[in-house]
Design a protein around this motif. Structure first.
Motif, PDB file in Angstrom:
ATOM      1  N   ASP A 189       0.822  -1.213   0.000  1.00 13.90           N
ATOM      2  CA  ASP A 189       0.000   0.000   0.000  1.00 13.90           C
ATOM      3  C   ASP A 189       0.856   1.263   0.000  1.00 13.90           C
ATOM      4  OD1 ASP A 189      -2.340  -1.450  -0.083  1.00 13.90           O
ATOM      5  OD2 ASP A 189      -2.626  -1.424   2.094  1.00 13.90           O
ATOM      6  N   GLU A 190       1.968   1.239   0.716  1.00  8.03           N
ATOM      7  CA  GLU A 190       2.854   2.405   0.780  1.00  8.03           C
ATOM      8  C   GLU A 190       3.402   2.743  -0.614  1.00  8.03           C
ATOM      9  OE1 GLU A 190       7.278   2.991   2.343  1.00  8.03           O
ATOM     10  OE2 GLU A 190       5.858   2.592   3.977  1.00  8.03           O
ATOM     11  N   ALA A 240       0.593   4.251  -2.737  1.00  6.18           N
ATOM     12  CA  ALA A 240       0.304   5.632  -2.339  1.00  6.18           C
ATOM     13  C   ALA A 240       1.358   6.591  -2.896  1.00  6.18           C
ATOM     14  CB  ALA A 240       0.230   5.738  -0.815  1.00  6.18           C
ATOM     15  N   ARG A 241       2.632   6.208  -2.793  1.00  4.93           N
ATOM     16  CA  ARG A 241       3.706   7.069  -3.319  1.00  4.93           C
ATOM     17  C   ARG A 241       3.593   7.213  -4.829  1.00  4.93           C
ATOM     18  NH1 ARG A 241       7.951   4.161  -0.198  1.00  4.93           N
ATOM     19  NH2 ARG A 241       8.450   3.339  -2.233  1.00  4.93           N
TER      20      ARG A 241
END
Length: 98
Positions: free
Chosen positions: A70-71, A74-75
C-alpha cells in the motif's frame, strides 16, 4: 450559464505518452475525454492503444496474484498526480500561447 472551456487538442506523441495513465484510469476525467477523443479519431494511435491494452491484459493474467505494498501504491499515485498537474499546467500555457 458558464461556458465550458474547450478541450485541448493533443498530438500523437502526447497521447502515446499518456496512454498508460488512460488505461489505468489515473488521469482526470477531462484528460481522459481529451485522450479518448483523440483515440477515436486517430487510427495509428488507436492501433497503438490496442496493442498496449493487449499487453496489459496478458501481464494482468500472468501477474494478477502479485500485489504492491500500500505504501508503494500511495507514493506512486502521489507522484503520478503531481506529474498530471504539471502536464495540465503546461498544456494550458501552451494553449494560451497559440
Amino acid at each position: 450559464m458558464t461556458a465550458e472551456p474547450e478541450k485541448p487538442i493533443l498530438d500523437c506523441r502526447e497521447v502515446l505518452e499518456e496512454v498508460y495513465l488512460y488505461l489505468d484510469d489515473e488521469c482526470s476525467d477531462r484528460r481522459r475525454g481529451v485522450i479518448r477523443d483523440h483515440l477515436e479519431e486517430c487510427s495509428p494511435c488507436l492501433s497503438e492503444y490496442g496493442i498496449e491494452q493487449e499487453v496489459r491484459t496478458i501481464v494482468h493474467r500472468c501477474c494478477s496474484q502479485e500485489k504492491a505494498p500500500d505504501e508503494v501504491k500511495a507514493r506512486l499515485r502521489q507522484k503520478l498526480s503531481a506529474i498530471e498537474q504539471v502536464s495540465e499546467i503546461f498544456s494550458e500555457v501552451g494553449e494560451r500561447d497559440r
